[in-house]
Design a protein around this motif. Structure first.
Motif, short mmCIF file in Angstrom:
data_model
loop_
_atom_site.label_atom_id
_atom_site.label_comp_id
_atom_site.label_asym_id
_atom_site.label_seq_id
_atom_site.Cartn_x
_atom_site.Cartn_y
_atom_site.Cartn_z
N ALA A 232 0.40 -50.41 -15.73
CA ALA A 232 1.74 -49.90 -16.06
C ALA A 232 2.79 -51.00 -16.07
O ALA A 232 3.52 -51.18 -17.05
CB ALA A 232 2.13 -48.81 -15.07
N TYR A 233 2.89 -51.77 -14.98
CA TYR A 233 3.90 -52.83 -14.92
C TYR A 233 3.60 -53.93 -15.93
O TYR A 233 4.52 -54.47 -16.57
CB TYR A 233 3.96 -53.42 -13.52
CG TYR A 233 4.49 -52.49 -12.47
CD1 TYR A 233 5.81 -52.05 -12.50
CD2 TYR A 233 3.67 -52.03 -11.44
CE1 TYR A 233 6.30 -51.19 -11.54
CE2 TYR A 233 4.16 -51.17 -10.48
CZ TYR A 233 5.47 -50.75 -10.53
OH TYR A 233 5.96 -49.90 -9.57
N ALA A 234 2.33 -54.28 -16.08
CA ALA A 234 1.96 -55.35 -17.01
C ALA A 234 2.32 -54.97 -18.45
O ALA A 234 2.75 -55.83 -19.23
CB ALA A 234 0.47 -55.64 -16.91
N SER A 235 2.17 -53.70 -18.80
CA SER A 235 2.50 -53.26 -20.16
C SER A 235 4.00 -53.17 -20.39
O SER A 235 4.47 -53.42 -21.50
CB SER A 235 1.85 -51.89 -20.42
OG SER A 235 0.45 -51.96 -20.25
N ALA A 236 4.75 -52.82 -19.34
CA ALA A 236 6.19 -52.65 -19.49
C ALA A 236 6.95 -53.97 -19.43
O ALA A 236 7.98 -54.13 -20.10
CB ALA A 236 6.71 -51.70 -18.41
N PHE A 237 6.46 -54.92 -18.64
CA PHE A 237 7.22 -56.15 -18.39
C PHE A 237 6.85 -57.29 -19.32
O PHE A 237 7.61 -58.26 -19.42
CB PHE A 237 7.02 -56.61 -16.95
CG PHE A 237 7.59 -55.67 -15.91
CD1 PHE A 237 8.29 -54.54 -16.28
CD2 PHE A 237 7.42 -55.93 -14.57
CE1 PHE A 237 8.80 -53.68 -15.33
CE2 PHE A 237 7.94 -55.09 -13.61
CZ PHE A 237 8.64 -53.95 -14.00
N MET A 238 5.66 -57.23 -19.95
CA MET A 238 5.20 -58.36 -20.76
C MET A 238 5.03 -57.92 -22.21
O MET A 238 4.38 -56.91 -22.49
CB MET A 238 3.86 -58.88 -20.21
CG MET A 238 3.85 -59.15 -18.72
SD MET A 238 4.99 -60.44 -18.21
CE MET A 238 4.06 -61.90 -18.68
N VAL A 239 5.59 -58.69 -23.13
CA VAL A 239 5.46 -58.42 -24.56
C VAL A 239 5.08 -59.72 -25.27
O VAL A 239 5.32 -60.81 -24.76
CB VAL A 239 6.77 -57.86 -25.16
CG1 VAL A 239 7.10 -56.50 -24.56
CG2 VAL A 239 7.93 -58.82 -24.93
N GLY A 240 4.49 -59.56 -26.45
CA GLY A 240 4.03 -60.73 -27.18
C GLY A 240 2.61 -61.09 -26.76
O GLY A 240 2.32 -61.17 -25.57
N GLU A 241 1.74 -61.32 -27.72
CA GLU A 241 0.32 -61.55 -27.41
C GLU A 241 0.09 -62.74 -26.50
O GLU A 241 -0.83 -62.75 -25.69
CB GLU A 241 -0.48 -61.73 -28.72
CG GLU A 241 -0.66 -60.43 -29.51
CD GLU A 241 -1.75 -60.58 -30.56
OE1 GLU A 241 -2.70 -61.35 -30.34
OE2 GLU A 241 -1.64 -59.91 -31.60
N ASP A 242 0.93 -63.75 -26.59
CA ASP A 242 0.73 -64.94 -25.77
C ASP A 242 1.14 -64.73 -24.31
O ASP A 242 0.78 -65.53 -23.45
CB ASP A 242 1.52 -66.12 -26.34
CG ASP A 242 0.95 -66.61 -27.66
OD1 ASP A 242 -0.26 -66.42 -27.87
OD2 ASP A 242 1.72 -67.15 -28.48
N ASN A 243 1.87 -63.66 -24.04
CA ASN A 243 2.34 -63.42 -22.68
C ASN A 243 1.59 -62.28 -21.98
O ASN A 243 1.80 -62.06 -20.79
CB ASN A 243 3.84 -63.08 -22.68
CG ASN A 243 4.69 -64.21 -23.23
OD1 ASN A 243 4.46 -65.37 -22.90
ND2 ASN A 243 5.65 -63.88 -24.07
N LEU A 244 0.74 -61.57 -22.70
CA LEU A 244 0.08 -60.41 -22.14
C LEU A 244 -0.98 -60.82 -21.11
O LEU A 244 -1.57 -61.90 -21.19
CB LEU A 244 -0.60 -59.60 -23.25
CG LEU A 244 0.31 -58.93 -24.27
CD1 LEU A 244 -0.52 -58.20 -25.31
CD2 LEU A 244 1.28 -57.97 -23.59
N THR A 245 -1.19 -59.94 -20.16
CA THR A 245 -2.34 -60.06 -19.27
C THR A 245 -3.48 -59.25 -19.87
O THR A 245 -3.35 -58.64 -20.93
CB THR A 245 -2.00 -59.56 -17.87
OG1 THR A 245 -1.61 -58.17 -17.94
CG2 THR A 245 -0.86 -60.36 -17.26
N LEU A 246 -4.59 -59.22 -19.17
CA LEU A 246 -5.76 -58.49 -19.69
C LEU A 246 -5.47 -57.01 -19.86
O LEU A 246 -5.95 -56.38 -20.80
CB LEU A 246 -6.94 -58.70 -18.76
CG LEU A 246 -7.55 -60.11 -18.78
CD1 LEU A 246 -8.54 -60.27 -17.64
CD2 LEU A 246 -8.23 -60.39 -20.11
#
Length: 297
Positions: A232-246
């Motif tokens: 949930a937090y990873a999807s809401a706080f990170m955008v852009g393919e280069d910044n995403l986590t798994l």
């Protein structure tokens, strides 16, 4: 005519009673078969989802949703995942975030747990209640205020923002757990350190932490899993393919028209490997720490 000694009858009765006690503790063949069948069924249920994902990752796209698991087995899903997506970038971002969360989580949780366990200071009870109450709020309630806080601090789309967020999840629980673990370590060890001229931090670092390896191992594992598998937090706080986590990267394989089962299951298998390795590492140190604590105690 001779008669048997008077002690023969009581001895025979005692032996018969002992045999009955042994027999009473043994399972019948039917009970033994039922127990083993139950364990087998439970094992199959536990392993089935993992095995399904693994076998699906080895199937071509045409058979992704079928039960033809061993038809045209291929590693194409893995090669396409690594070569044609940003999976390695997502993997690196997750390793960075999870590694920092684990390191800082262990340090903060251990020091907080030790302070609450050993010292008296103003606000101690309030701190303990705060650590407990923070565990009662679900992610759905916290995600918006934490998002606003991170936005105000300029930490959105930054690994540091995720690390701080995950620490707010793992530290309260781990600090309580470490506090309970430190309570089981005799205070005489702290007193012996003071007699030897150690500072409170020296006592904590040189005498207490080596005995707390089981708690530290569990804290490290919990902190790592919190950061490694959170969505949930990873999807809401990170955008852009280069910044995403798994966690955020996997969502790119699902859209309104369907799901790319091949690369998604292959990624799931690769994601599970580090988690399994960390568990094995924590388990090994857990046993080692318990043995060391028993010898030194």
């Amino acid at each position: 005519m001779t008669t048997a000694p008077a002690t023969t009858a009581p001895a025979a009765s005692a032996g018969h009673a002992a045999r009955k006690v042994r027999l009473r503790g043994e399972r019948s063949p039917i009970a033994s078969v039922a127990l083993h069948l139950t364990l087998i069924v439970a094992s199959v249920i536990a392993v089935f989802p993992v095995l399904w994902v693994l076998l699906t990752s080895l199937k071509p796209a045409a058979y992704a949703t079928t039960t033809d698991f061993f038809k045209e087995t291929t590693f194409e899903n893995y090669t396409n995942l690594i070569q044609n997506t940003k999976f390695l970038t997502w993997f690196g971002n997750s390793v960075l975030v999870a590694g920092l969360t684990t390191l800082l989580g262990v340090i903060v949780s251990a020091s907080t747990g030790y302070a609450v366990s050993r010292f008296r200071f103003p606000g101690k009870r309030g701190l303990m209640w705060t650590l407990l109450i923070t565990q009662m709020f679900p992610v759905a309630v916290l995600i918006v205020p934490i998002y606003n806080i991170m936005a105000g601090m300029g930490l959105l789309n930054q690994p540091a923002g995720l690390v701080i967020t995950y620490l707010t999840i793992s530290v309260p629980f781990c600090a309580w757990m470490m506090k309970g673990f430190f309570d089981t370590i005799p205070r005489e060890i702290d007193e012996s350190g003071q007699v030897d001229g150690l500072t409170p931090f020296g006592t904590f670092w040189r005498l207490i932490l080596p005995l707390a390896k089981p708690g530290l191992a569990v804290t490290a594992f919990y902190s790592f899993i919190t950061a490694w598998g959170e969505v949930a937090y990873a999807s809401a706080f990170m955008v852009g393919e280069d910044n995403l986590t798994l966690a955020g990267g996997l969502q790119l394989f699902v859209n309104q028209y369907g799901a790319q089962w091949g690369p998604m299951t292959a990624a799931s298998v690769l994601i599970a490997i580090p988690a399994a390795l960390v568990f094995l590492f924590a388990q090994r140190h857990l046993v080692t720490g318990m043995s060391a604590g028993a010898v030194k105690g």
